[in-house]
Design an enzyme around this catalytic site. Structure first.
Site, PDB file in Angstrom:
ATOM      1  N   ARG A 104       0.851  -1.198   0.000  1.00 43.12           N
ATOM      2  CA  ARG A 104       0.000   0.000   0.000  1.00 43.12           C
ATOM      3  C   ARG A 104       0.875   1.232   0.000  1.00 43.12           C
ATOM      4  O   ARG A 104       1.736   1.370   0.873  1.00 43.12           O
ATOM      5  CB  ARG A 104      -0.850   0.037   1.285  1.00 43.12           C
ATOM      6  CG  ARG A 104      -2.087  -0.722   1.219  1.00 43.12           C
ATOM      7  CD  ARG A 104      -3.101  -0.290   2.242  1.00 43.12           C
ATOM      8  NE  ARG A 104      -2.653   0.104   3.559  1.00 43.12           N
ATOM      9  CZ  ARG A 104      -3.462   0.501   4.508  1.00 43.12           C
ATOM     10  NH1 ARG A 104      -4.764   0.562   4.292  1.00 43.12           N
ATOM     11  NH2 ARG A 104      -3.007   0.842   5.695  1.00 43.12           N
ATOM     12  N   THR A 108      -1.354   7.457  -0.640  1.00 44.38           N
ATOM     13  CA  THR A 108      -2.652   7.327  -1.328  1.00 44.38           C
ATOM     14  C   THR A 108      -3.473   6.165  -0.780  1.00 44.38           C
ATOM     15  O   THR A 108      -4.672   6.074  -1.040  1.00 44.38           O
ATOM     16  CB  THR A 108      -2.429   7.063  -2.826  1.00 44.38           C
ATOM     17  OG1 THR A 108      -1.762   5.794  -2.956  1.00 44.38           O
ATOM     18  CG2 THR A 108      -1.586   8.147  -3.461  1.00 44.38           C
ATOM     19  N   ASP A 200       0.057  -3.442  12.168  1.00 42.77           N
ATOM     20  CA  ASP A 200       0.584  -3.801  10.850  1.00 42.77           C
ATOM     21  C   ASP A 200       0.887  -5.297  10.821  1.00 42.77           C
ATOM     22  O   ASP A 200       1.826  -5.771  11.472  1.00 42.77           O
ATOM     23  CB  ASP A 200       1.856  -2.982  10.569  1.00 42.77           C
ATOM     24  CG  ASP A 200       2.332  -3.178   9.141  1.00 42.77           C
ATOM     25  OD1 ASP A 200       2.547  -4.337   8.734  1.00 42.77           O
ATOM     26  OD2 ASP A 200       2.477  -2.166   8.427  1.00 42.77           O
ATOM     27  N   ASP A 203       4.472  -6.389   9.589  1.00 42.55           N
ATOM     28  CA  ASP A 203       5.521  -6.091  10.573  1.00 42.55           C
ATOM     29  C   ASP A 203       5.438  -7.055  11.759  1.00 42.55           C
ATOM     30  O   ASP A 203       6.464  -7.526  12.260  1.00 42.55           O
ATOM     31  CB  ASP A 203       5.385  -4.648  11.067  1.00 42.55           C
ATOM     32  CG  ASP A 203       5.982  -3.653  10.077  1.00 42.55           C
ATOM     33  OD1 ASP A 203       6.716  -4.087   9.171  1.00 42.55           O
ATOM     34  OD2 ASP A 203       5.701  -2.453  10.209  1.00 42.55           O
TER      35      ASP A 203
HETATM   36  C1  PRP Z   1      -1.296  -4.884   4.262  1.00 46.17           C
HETATM   37  C2  PRP Z   1      -2.158  -6.128   4.239  1.00 46.17           C
HETATM   38  C3  PRP Z   1      -2.905  -5.980   2.953  1.00 46.17           C
HETATM   39  C4  PRP Z   1      -3.106  -4.499   2.865  1.00 46.17           C
HETATM   40  C5  PRP Z   1      -4.511  -4.201   3.286  1.00 46.17           C
HETATM   41  O1  PRP Z   1      -0.198  -5.035   3.438  1.00 46.17           O
HETATM   42  O2  PRP Z   1      -1.424  -7.314   4.333  1.00 46.17           O
HETATM   43  O3  PRP Z   1      -2.218  -6.470   1.824  1.00 46.17           O
HETATM   44  O4  PRP Z   1      -2.182  -3.891   3.779  1.00 46.17           O
HETATM   45  O5  PRP Z   1      -4.800  -2.874   3.090  1.00 46.17           O
HETATM   46  P1  PRP Z   1      -5.860  -2.394   2.011  1.00 46.17           P
HETATM   47  O6  PRP Z   1      -7.077  -3.240   2.200  1.00 46.17           O
HETATM   48  O7  PRP Z   1      -6.089  -0.968   2.403  1.00 46.17           O
HETATM   49  O8  PRP Z   1      -5.265  -2.535   0.652  1.00 46.17           O
HETATM   50  P2  PRP Z   1       0.918  -3.899   3.282  1.00 46.17           P
HETATM   51  O9  PRP Z   1       0.600  -3.028   2.114  1.00 46.17           O
HETATM   52  O10 PRP Z   1       1.133  -3.216   4.592  1.00 46.17           O
HETATM   53  O11 PRP Z   1       2.194  -4.717   2.857  1.00 46.17           O
HETATM   54  P3  PRP Z   1       3.026  -5.832   3.662  1.00 46.17           P
HETATM   55  O12 PRP Z   1       2.146  -7.046   3.816  1.00 46.17           O
HETATM   56  O13 PRP Z   1       4.178  -6.080   2.762  1.00 46.17           O
HETATM   57  O14 PRP Z   1       3.438  -5.261   5.003  1.00 46.17           O
HETATM   58  N1  URA Z   2      -2.628  -3.316   6.815  1.00 42.99           N
HETATM   59  C1  URA Z   2      -2.314  -3.799   8.035  1.00 42.99           C
HETATM   60  O1  URA Z   2      -1.364  -4.573   8.174  1.00 42.99           O
HETATM   61  N2  URA Z   2      -3.070  -3.414   9.075  1.00 42.99           N
HETATM   62  C2  URA Z   2      -4.109  -2.588   8.961  1.00 42.99           C
HETATM   63  O2  URA Z   2      -4.778  -2.280   9.972  1.00 42.99           O
HETATM   64  C3  URA Z   2      -4.422  -2.079   7.679  1.00 42.99           C
HETATM   65  C4  URA Z   2      -3.659  -2.476   6.623  1.00 42.99           C
END
Ligand code: PRP
Ligand code: URA
Length: 209
Positions: A104, A108, A200, A203
């Protein structure tokens, strides 16, 4: 088409989601809980998978049994979706695993694609999209867009925690895709995190927070 959203009400799921949310839960325990919750959500989500009859010989006779007929593909959304793979894969060892990489954009909140090695045409009958968090829904919608362009005909979304905003966006964009969640939370905060959520997920899973 009426969208299908299933939020588990199983006590074991509720118990484990509570442990997962806890900020004191360390990455090792977090991984274990995600793996277990993935199995429980997948158990419910695969209740309509097609089976075919097979003969089986037991130590005391012959029986008619069943085996899974559909070719199933697990599609984890990197990174956090990786935490949902192992448990389901162990339970259904013949499934294929196809990775989609999205993150993400923090400004944005829209997904940015960075990894996709799907082959030219679909090799599975049913795709299970795996991502623990359904926040704005942008990542889920983008992943399902990719799978539909690939030619996937039957797709389900499996997540752990969803926000109403994400469920709405996903079911509006893809009303044919059932959504299976362990919990549906209150809302998103002003930086797009699910409240109360768990923080997160990537993380916490990988110890990078
Ligand atoms: C997180 C999660 C989803 C996304 C959800 O990933 O695992 O993929 O955010 O958010 P959305 O519904 O608003 O799209 P992130 O982009 O943080 O990446 P990561 O898993 O690599 O930490
Ligand atoms: N992605 C995450 O990992 N946590 C949230 O709460 C939203 C998006």
């Amino acid at each position: 088409m009426q969208s299908q959203v299933y939020v588990s009400n199983h006590p074991l799921v509720r118990h484990k989601v509570t442990l997962l949310r806890n900020q004191e839960t360390d990455p090792k325990k977090f991984r274990e809980l995600l793996r277990e919750l993935a199995i429980l959500v997948a158990y419910e989500a695969t209740s309509d998978v097609a089976v075919e009859q097979v003969a089986v010989t037991t130590p005391v006779g012959n029986a008619t049994g069943e085996k899974l007929q559909e070719r199933i593909g697990l599609v984890p959304v990197l990174r956090a979706g990786l935490g949902l793979v192992e448990g389901i894969w162990n339970m259904m060892p013949n499934t294929q695993v196809w990775h989609i990489g999205l993150f993400r954009d923090e400004r944005t909140l829209e997904p940015v694609e960075y990894y996709n090695r799907l082959p030219v045409s679909p090799t599975v009958d049913l795709c299970l999209v795996l991502d623990p968090m359904l926040a704005t829904g942008g990542s889920a919608v983008a992943t399902i867009d990719i799978l539909k362009r690939w030619g996937a005909s039957r797709i389900k979304f499996l997540g752990i925690i969803g926000a109403p905003e994400g469920v709405e966006r996903l079911t509006t964009s893809h009303p044919d895709v059932p959504v299976h969640l362990a919990a549906l939370d209150e809302r998103l905060n002003d930086i797009g995190y699910i409240v109360p959520g768990l923080g997160d997920a990537g993380d916490r899973l990988f110890g990078t927070g």
